[in-house]
Scaffold this active site. Structure first.
Site, PDB file in Angstrom:
ATOM      1  N   CYS A   3       0.705   0.146  14.748  1.00 19.15           N
ATOM      2  CA  CYS A   3       0.146   0.765  13.504  1.00 19.15           C
ATOM      3  C   CYS A   3      -0.707   1.628  13.996  1.00 19.15           C
ATOM      4  O   CYS A   3      -1.837   1.266  14.662  1.00 19.15           O
ATOM      5  CB  CYS A   3      -0.171  -0.662  12.721  1.00 19.15           C
ATOM      6  SG  CYS A   3      -1.216  -0.018  11.051  1.00 19.15           S
TER       7      CYS A   3
ATOM      8  N   CYS B  46      -4.687   0.912  12.558  1.00 23.22           N
ATOM      9  CA  CYS B  46      -5.336  -0.353  13.072  1.00 23.22           C
ATOM     10  C   CYS B  46      -6.538   0.292  14.080  1.00 23.22           C
ATOM     11  O   CYS B  46      -6.348   1.458  14.443  1.00 23.22           O
ATOM     12  CB  CYS B  46      -4.765  -1.376  13.864  1.00 23.22           C
ATOM     13  SG  CYS B  46      -3.686  -2.474  12.958  1.00 23.22           S
TER      14      CYS B  46
ATOM     15  N   ASN C   5      -0.308   3.312  -2.874  1.00 25.93           N
ATOM     16  CA  ASN C   5       1.160   2.831  -3.012  1.00 25.93           C
ATOM     17  C   ASN C   5       1.019   1.602  -2.332  1.00 25.93           C
ATOM     18  O   ASN C   5       0.889   1.584  -1.308  1.00 25.93           O
ATOM     19  CB  ASN C   5       1.974   3.893  -2.358  1.00 25.93           C
ATOM     20  CG  ASN C   5       1.994   5.113  -3.115  1.00 25.93           C
ATOM     21  OD1 ASN C   5       1.991   5.206  -4.321  1.00 25.93           O
ATOM     22  ND2 ASN C   5       1.941   6.322  -2.204  1.00 25.93           N
TER      23      ASN C   5
ATOM     24  N   HIS D  45      -0.305  -1.138   6.553  1.00 27.23           N
ATOM     25  CA  HIS D  45      -1.498  -1.579   6.864  1.00 27.23           C
ATOM     26  C   HIS D  45      -2.218  -1.288   5.468  1.00 27.23           C
ATOM     27  O   HIS D  45      -2.034  -0.172   4.670  1.00 27.23           O
ATOM     28  CB  HIS D  45      -2.367  -0.668   7.718  1.00 27.23           C
ATOM     29  CG  HIS D  45      -3.583  -1.088   7.911  1.00 27.23           C
ATOM     30  ND1 HIS D  45      -3.829  -1.856   9.277  1.00 27.23           N
ATOM     31  CD2 HIS D  45      -4.645  -0.933   7.521  1.00 27.23           C
ATOM     32  CE1 HIS D  45      -5.219  -1.942   9.495  1.00 27.23           C
ATOM     33  NE2 HIS D  45      -5.785  -1.561   8.539  1.00 27.23           N
TER      34      HIS D  45
ATOM     35  N   HIS E 123      -3.963   0.379   2.737  1.00 20.57           N
ATOM     36  CA  HIS E 123      -4.697   1.699   2.609  1.00 20.57           C
ATOM     37  C   HIS E 123      -4.442   2.596   1.384  1.00 20.57           C
ATOM     38  O   HIS E 123      -3.286   1.943   0.823  1.00 20.57           O
ATOM     39  CB  HIS E 123      -4.242   2.664   3.747  1.00 20.57           C
ATOM     40  CG  HIS E 123      -2.805   3.071   3.679  1.00 20.57           C
ATOM     41  ND1 HIS E 123      -1.786   2.364   3.753  1.00 20.57           N
ATOM     42  CD2 HIS E 123      -2.276   4.388   3.522  1.00 20.57           C
ATOM     43  CE1 HIS E 123      -0.642   3.088   3.877  1.00 20.57           C
ATOM     44  NE2 HIS E 123      -1.050   4.173   3.417  1.00 20.57           N
TER      45      HIS E 123
ATOM     46  N   GLN F 103      -4.702   6.416  -0.799  1.00 20.50           N
ATOM     47  CA  GLN F 103      -4.804   8.078  -0.408  1.00 20.50           C
ATOM     48  C   GLN F 103      -5.728   8.781  -1.397  1.00 20.50           C
ATOM     49  O   GLN F 103      -5.786   8.387  -2.388  1.00 20.50           O
ATOM     50  CB  GLN F 103      -3.414   8.477  -0.378  1.00 20.50           C
ATOM     51  CG  GLN F 103      -2.561   7.650   0.873  1.00 20.50           C
ATOM     52  CD  GLN F 103      -1.154   8.548   0.813  1.00 20.50           C
ATOM     53  OE1 GLN F 103      -1.051   9.624   1.197  1.00 20.50           O
ATOM     54  NE2 GLN F 103      -0.052   7.679   0.419  1.00 20.50           N
TER      55      GLN F 103
END
Length: 364
Positions: A69, A72, A174, A185, A187, A189
């Site tokens: 990922c 991370c 999303n 992960h 997150h 935007q």
């Protein structure tokens, strides 16, 4: 909240947000070429809307395994987009942005189509990592961390709104592979658009028309009606109400409104920010527990256009739209002919039923 600014190997900016002082001195050890984009915006003269073309995004990272990922923290064995070995919240410029502050010269119109105006894809796209813990989600954040995310949204909105040419700042998340998430992960935007988006432009026009015809605020009158009726209210506290809009387009859709009008996230005071974090975690928990599997969703902040946009902000009422394409256990809502072709949504659920279902989830 303490903000630390650093640069990644390809000169993209990364910001760390911490509640207490942390020595953020780690450097990006990767050998990365400078990111170049070829984004452009083209104007659709039939709809009066801008379309963004970003063909370079075809090569972006797609659902890597957890041990690969890029969101991370970095380790001695593997460098990621986050050079530090741990972090609370990190924000960085997207490596595969739809919009960029790099300037590119384009002709005034698309070749062979003089009615289609052509502009550079100016703007900025950022990634907001809510936590360093890979196997988590927003609904599992503690209230203090959720409140911290609100502060980060406010920080980035205020700064991005100051960029010349930015008409609107859009913070969103999303969540879930069904939505099209390419990195699992936790997150979100942020997009800084070089124009006011069609949704916000249309709402702004309707709000202005309502003010002229009725002398009131369309957002506020809708909120007052939903609070008074209570039929579609999912949850509420002293500062915010979350309700299923009576005109909901999506199978599961909730809108969160502050009781006191503000234009954007930076305008929220401490009480409103605390109360939002509390209520948002509540509603996300209801979404997560509604079915046997987690609900895929999009969380979208509807903020006023920037002061530089030229679009009036005085009547805008900040709100969050949370919605899912899941219509039943194991079934998704697809945007087919009517929705995709004519933008006329046909819902398989009713707002009143959905609100009742979500209210019941908390008691289970």
């Amino acid at each position: 909240m303490i903000t630390t600014r650093r640069r990644l190997a390809d000169d993209r900016e990364i910001l760390y947000f911490d509640r207490t002082p942390v020595d953020r001195t780690a450097t990006d050890t990767r050998d990365l070429p400078h990111t170049t984009t070829h984004s452009q915006t083209r104007f659709d003269p039939l709809l009066g809307e801008w379309v963004v073309l970003a063909s370079h995004r075809q090569t972006r990272t797609f659902l890597p395994p957890a041990d690969m990922c890029p969101l991370c923290p970095s380790t001695p064995e593997r460098a990621t987009e986050i050079p530090e070995s741990d972090y609370e919240i990190a924000v960085f410029e997207n490596r595969f942005p739809s919009l960029s502050t790099d300037h590119t010269e384009w002709p005034d119109a698309v070749e062979g189509s003089p009615l289609t105006a052509l502009r550079e894809g100016y703007g900025r796209c950022e990634v907001v990592c809510f936590t360093s813990v890979h196997d988590s989600s927003f609904d599992r954040l503690d209230p203090k961390r959720a409140r911290m995310v609100v502060d980060v949204w406010a920080h980035r909105t205020a700064e991005l709104a100051e960029l010349d040419g930015v008409g609107q700042v859009f913070c969103f998340e999303n969540h879930g592979e069904e939505i099209g998430v390419t990195l699992s992960h936790p997150h979100g935007q942020i997009y800084a658009y070089p124009f006011v988006t069609p949704r916000v432009a249309k709402i702004s026009a309707n709000v202005a028309e309502y003010r002229k015809a009725h002398g009131g605020n369309l957002f506020g009158d809708l909120l007052d009606a939903e609070r008074a009726a209570g039929l579609r209210v999912v949850a509420a506290n002293e500062e915010w109400t979350a309700f299923v809009p009576p005109f909901a387009r999506w199978p599961y859709e909730v809108q969160l409104y502050p009781h006191r009008r503000v234009a954007d996230i930076p305008d929220l005071d401490d009480a409103q920010r605390d109360a939002f974090a509390e209520l948002y975690l509540d509603v996300l928990g209801r979404f997560a527990r509604r079915f046997d599997t987690p609900m895929p969703y999009i969380a979208a902040w509807n903020q006023a256009p920037t002061p530089k946009s030229g679009v009036p902000r005085d009547d805008w009422w900040l709100n969050m739209q949370l919605f899912s394409i899941r219509r039943a256990a194991g079934k998704l809502k697809y945007l087919a002919g009517s929705e995709s072709g004519m933008n006329v949504f046909i819902s398989d659920t009713t707002p009143e039923t959905v609100a009742a279902e979500l209210r019941e989830v908390a008691a289970s």
